[in-house]
Design an enzyme around this catalytic site. Structure first.
Site, PDB file in Angstrom:
ATOM      1  N   ASP A  72      31.789  14.372  -8.607  1.00 17.70           N
ATOM      2  CA  ASP A  72      30.891  15.525  -8.758  1.00 17.70           C
ATOM      3  C   ASP A  72      29.893  15.453  -7.606  1.00 17.70           C
ATOM      4  OD1 ASP A  72      28.897  17.322  -9.330  1.00 17.70           O
ATOM      5  OD2 ASP A  72      28.836  16.866 -11.470  1.00 17.70           O
ATOM      6  N   ASN A  99      33.133  21.001   1.767  1.00 13.56           N
ATOM      7  CA  ASN A  99      33.656  22.312   1.365  1.00 13.56           C
ATOM      8  C   ASN A  99      33.313  22.703  -0.071  1.00 13.56           C
ATOM      9  OD1 ASN A  99      35.888  24.545   1.233  1.00 13.56           O
ATOM     10  ND2 ASN A  99      36.434  23.071  -0.362  1.00 13.56           N
ATOM     11  N   TYR A 163      23.176  31.478  -3.905  1.00 18.35           N
ATOM     12  CA  TYR A 163      24.371  31.182  -3.087  1.00 18.35           C
ATOM     13  C   TYR A 163      24.097  31.450  -1.601  1.00 18.35           C
ATOM     14  CZ  TYR A 163      29.288  31.367  -1.537  1.00 18.35           C
ATOM     15  OH  TYR A 163      30.479  31.154  -0.886  1.00 18.35           O
TER      16      TYR A 163
HETATM   17  N1  NAD Z   1      36.786  32.183  -1.055  1.00 15.04           N
HETATM   18  C1  NAD Z   1      35.868  32.848  -0.360  1.00 15.04           C
HETATM   19  O1  NAD Z   1      35.944  34.089  -0.243  1.00 15.04           O
HETATM   20  C2  NAD Z   1      34.747  32.107   0.315  1.00 15.04           C
HETATM   21  C3  NAD Z   1      33.984  32.809   1.276  1.00 15.04           C
HETATM   22  C4  NAD Z   1      32.946  32.152   1.912  1.00 15.04           C
HETATM   23  C5  NAD Z   1      32.691  30.812   1.650  1.00 15.04           C
HETATM   24  N2  NAD Z   1      33.446  30.159   0.715  1.00 15.04           N
HETATM   25  C6  NAD Z   1      33.116  28.751   0.479  1.00 15.04           C
HETATM   26  O2  NAD Z   1      34.257  27.951   0.625  1.00 15.04           O
HETATM   27  C7  NAD Z   1      34.149  26.791  -0.202  1.00 15.04           C
HETATM   28  C8  NAD Z   1      35.392  26.658  -1.061  1.00 15.04           C
HETATM   29  O3  NAD Z   1      35.478  27.798  -1.898  1.00 15.04           O
HETATM   30  P1  NAD Z   1      36.825  28.270  -2.574  1.00 15.04           P
HETATM   31  O4  NAD Z   1      36.883  29.737  -2.385  1.00 15.04           O
HETATM   32  O5  NAD Z   1      37.950  27.437  -2.150  1.00 15.04           O
HETATM   33  O6  NAD Z   1      36.441  27.976  -4.113  1.00 15.04           O
HETATM   34  P2  NAD Z   1      37.369  27.520  -5.326  1.00 15.04           P
HETATM   35  O7  NAD Z   1      36.566  27.797  -6.540  1.00 15.04           O
HETATM   36  O8  NAD Z   1      38.694  28.170  -5.186  1.00 15.04           O
HETATM   37  O9  NAD Z   1      37.531  25.956  -5.099  1.00 15.04           O
HETATM   38  C9  NAD Z   1      36.401  25.118  -5.110  1.00 15.04           C
HETATM   39  C10 NAD Z   1      36.816  23.700  -5.419  1.00 15.04           C
HETATM   40  O10 NAD Z   1      35.602  22.933  -5.467  1.00 15.04           O
HETATM   41  C11 NAD Z   1      35.619  22.131  -6.642  1.00 15.04           C
HETATM   42  N3  NAD Z   1      34.255  21.873  -7.099  1.00 15.04           N
HETATM   43  C12 NAD Z   1      33.399  22.725  -7.722  1.00 15.04           C
HETATM   44  N4  NAD Z   1      32.256  22.098  -8.021  1.00 15.04           N
HETATM   45  C13 NAD Z   1      32.372  20.821  -7.573  1.00 15.04           C
HETATM   46  C14 NAD Z   1      31.520  19.686  -7.601  1.00 15.04           C
HETATM   47  N5  NAD Z   1      30.310  19.726  -8.179  1.00 15.04           N
HETATM   48  N6  NAD Z   1      31.970  18.541  -7.043  1.00 15.04           N
HETATM   49  C15 NAD Z   1      33.206  18.469  -6.477  1.00 15.04           C
HETATM   50  N7  NAD Z   1      34.066  19.511  -6.441  1.00 15.04           N
HETATM   51  C16 NAD Z   1      33.648  20.674  -6.976  1.00 15.04           C
HETATM   52  C17 NAD Z   1      36.419  22.951  -7.668  1.00 15.04           C
HETATM   53  O11 NAD Z   1      36.939  22.140  -8.720  1.00 15.04           O
HETATM   54  C18 NAD Z   1      37.501  23.551  -6.787  1.00 15.04           C
HETATM   55  O12 NAD Z   1      38.616  22.691  -6.681  1.00 15.04           O
HETATM   56  C19 NAD Z   1      32.867  26.969  -1.002  1.00 15.04           C
HETATM   57  O13 NAD Z   1      31.820  26.261  -0.389  1.00 15.04           O
HETATM   58  C20 NAD Z   1      32.611  28.465  -0.922  1.00 15.04           C
HETATM   59  O14 NAD Z   1      31.270  28.776  -1.083  1.00 15.04           O
HETATM   60  C21 NAD Z   1      34.464  30.769   0.053  1.00 15.04           C
END
Ligand code: NAD
Length: 258
Positions: A72, A99, A163
């Site tokens: 976490d 990430n 966020y």
């Molecule tokens: N998908 C988008 O459109 C988008 C756009 C801009 C930025 N992002 C950023 O990209 C990153 C990844 O996002 P995503 O879209 O893959 O999200 P997602 O929800 O698909 O995956 C996130 C992963 O992080 C894990 N996670 C969540 N909380 C956690 C914690 N406290 N400790 C460890 N792991 C944890 C989850 O279990 C999951 O496997 C994030 O930082 C998000 O803000 C995503």
């Protein structure tokens, strides 16, 4: 291969962008430590509905070694142990990809203080924690790299009071850490994704996803591999003189805005 036998930690590596990043790094030769609160990939309402393999299985299938460490990113002790376990398994650390992130929608009136703390805790404080524990090892690497995943929402208002400000702070943290560790040859860069097809989009409506696509000049949503390939670039020797930057990987989404 651009990353032969380098060792990377990818936080939030079980799903979405982190999974795509881990797979792209492995395909370029890296061994990957996957840090997440769950090992199974998240299956979203719109995206990744049918995933069956874990990220570790995909890294192994690419012929590289994987390690899953249940972590976490809000827990100081767990993040410290993540680094220790990675060093004990692989003997070195070259790349961290910060990430892991969460999004809880709401405005200043509807978002609870506890949820604000949670969003900022994972999306900003978590990056500081891993950076803190990883830097001594990255300094020993011939090609130490920190890659922070921010967002296009770092650069404009309207993205909510937790966020988007956390992501803006990630861009500044990237610059700050870049200055701190440059003398040791460690580079620090941020990637700012646009709308990427992952389960994080479950909070959006279908209309909002369609609108995001229509606002993206290159007419599709992004894929985790689009971010993964940018990570390969920053991790590789090709990017050895690039530090402190924030690269939008957004299909041009920011171009009409900033
Ligand atoms: N998908 C988008 O459109 C988008 C756009 C801009 C930025 N992002 C950023 O990209 C990153 C990844 O996002 P995503 O879209 O893959 O999200 P997602 O929800 O698909 O995956 C996130 C992963 O992080 C894990 N996670 C969540 N909380 C956690 C914690 N406290 N400790 C460890 N792991 C944890 C989850 O279990 C999951 O496997 C994030 O930082 C998000 O803000 C995503």
């Amino acid at each position: 291969m651009k990353l032969e036998d380098r060792v990377a930690i990818v936080t939030g590596g079980s799903s979405g962008i982190g999974r795509g990043v881990a797979i792209e790094l492995a395909q370029e030769g890296a061994h990957v430590s996957i840090a997440d609160v769950q090992e199974e990939p998240k299956r979203g309402k719109y995206h990744d509905q049918d995933l069956v393999t874990t990220t570790g299985a995909e890294v192994d299938a690419a012929g590289r070694r994987s390690l899953f460490v249940r972590t976490d990113m809000g827990d100081n002790g767990a993040v410290s142990k993540l680094v220790e376990q990675t060093i004990s398994e692989f003997g070195r650390l070259d790349v961290i990809v910060n990430n892991a992130g969460i999004h809880i929608p709401g405005d200043s009136q509807s978002l609870s203080v506890a949820d604000w703390d949670r969003v900022v805790g994972v999306n900003l404080r978590g990056l500081f924690l891993l950076t803190k524990f990883a830097v001594p090892h990255l300094r020993r690497s011939p090609a130490g790299r920190i890659i922070n995943i921010a967002s296009v929402h770092a650069f404009h208002g309207g993205g909510g009071p937790a966020y988007a400000p956390a992501k803006a702070a990630v861009v500044n943290l990237t610059r700050d850490t870049a200055v701190e560790v440059a003398a040791d040859g460690v580079t620090v860069n941020a990637i700012c994704p646009g709308y990427i097809e992952t389960p994080i989009q479950d909070y959006l409506t279908e209309e909002e996803i369609k609108a995001a696509m229509e606002k993206t000049p290159l007419p599709r949503l992004g894929l985790p591999s689009d971010i993964g390939r940018a990570c390969v670039f920053f991790a590789s020797d090709d990017a050895e003189w690039i530090t402190g930057t924030a690269l939008p990987v957004d299909g041009g989404w920011l171009a009409p805005i900033v």
